[in-house]
Design an enzyme around this catalytic site. Structure first.
Site, PDB file in Angstrom:
ATOM      1  N   CYS A 202       0.835  -1.202   0.000  1.00  0.00           N
ATOM      2  CA  CYS A 202       0.000   0.000   0.000  1.00  0.00           C
ATOM      3  C   CYS A 202       0.861   1.239   0.000  1.00  0.00           C
ATOM      4  O   CYS A 202       1.654   1.442   0.911  1.00  0.00           O
ATOM      5  CB  CYS A 202      -0.925  -0.002   1.212  1.00  0.00           C
ATOM      6  N   GLY A 203       0.684   2.071  -0.996  1.00  0.00           N
ATOM      7  CA  GLY A 203       1.472   3.293  -1.063  1.00  0.00           C
ATOM      8  C   GLY A 203       0.760   4.505  -0.511  1.00  0.00           C
ATOM      9  O   GLY A 203       1.274   5.602  -0.590  1.00  0.00           O
TER      10      GLY A 203
END
Length: 276
Positions: free
Chosen positions: A113-114
């Site tokens: 997850c960025g």
């Protein structure tokens, strides 16, 4: 610079269970450690990442997160390794310190997850700069060969089978630079950081990814000024909407003998000009 504590992979024993029996094996596994982005003595973000090319990662992260807009705004930089992780320490120009308050976040979450830890939905939906059409065009073969050309640039994946890669492709030249990490967005940050430090112009080629095309990858592509993203897998619907609005060409499922074009297909010669 302190003594190196972390390596990018480690060998671990295990048992492989197969139809014809079980046997002992030793596998190379990619290392994953906390990397703290520290600006003027304050920790701004902690990312789980592969402990290689940390300077590239830190520079790319700082640029794509809007902490700096040019490497010249960084007064000093150092990497400090600890038993518990790695610190990438920056000292910024005075006028860039205020930028930290606009996009402050603390991330200690999964590498997939960025956008973990953003303090508001508005921050996640930040406006992206439009990537101009400079006349750059890619031949069909450039796209067809892109992901295959990235394979020789993945020694860590060859050892572990557990990492992503991001490469930079120039038309007619193939992949000219690449970086690896357990996280796809980390790999792209490392690539962008490496390009900035080497003076490689992102507007002169395409980013090539070994992953799906998600929102944060399109955001980083736009902020780097790169006009095209090529990947082995599909884009998400929201990533496609962002690419359309930012003027970025998306080429997906680029493996084997074909690929799909989803936005701004005019950059691909022999492409489908009106693909949605």
């Amino acid at each position: 610079m302190t003594a190196v504590i972390w390596s990018s992979s480690v060998s671990r024993p295990g048992v492989s269970v197969q139809p014809d029996g079980a046997f002992e094996v030793h596998r190379a596994l990619p290392e994953e450690v906390p990397v703290a982005m520290v600006y003027d003595g304050t920790s701004h973000a902690v990312m789980m990442a592969t402990p290689a090319d940390i300077a590239d990662f830190a520079y790319g992260f700082s640029l794509t997160e809007g902490i700096v807009t040019d490497p010249g705004q960084i007064d000093d930089f150092e990497i400090v390794e600890h038993a518990g992780g790695i610190e990438a320490r920056f000292w910024l120009c005075t006028d860039r310190r205020e930028a930290l308050t606009a996009r402050r976040r603390f991330m200690a979450g999964p590498v997939g997850c960025g956008l973990c830890g953003l303090d508001s939905l508005e921050a996640a939906a930040r406006a992206l700069p439009a990537v101009p059409d400079t006349g750059l065009r890619f031949g069909r073969e450039d796209v067809l060969q892109a992901t295959g050309a990235l394979r020789p640039w993945q020694p860590l994946h060859d050892r572990t089978r557990a990492t992503h890669a991001a490469g930079f492709l120039r038309p007619g030249e193939g992949i000219v630079l690449a970086r690896e990490d357990v996280g796809r967005h980390n790999a792209l940050d490392k690539l962008i950081g490496a390009m900035v430090q080497r003076g490689v112009d992102a507007s002169a080629g395409a980013f090539v990814m070994t992953s799906r095309l998600s929102v944060e990858l399109v955001q980083k592509c736009a902020l780097a000024g790169c006009p095209a993203l090529i990947a082995v897998s599909a884009p998400t619907a929201h990533a496609l909407r962002l690419a359309e609005s930012a003027g970025i060409t998306l080429a997906a499922f680029a493996r084997g003998r074909g690929f799909d074009l989803y936005s701004h297909a005019h950059r691909i010669q022999e492409g489908v000009p009106d693909v949605a």
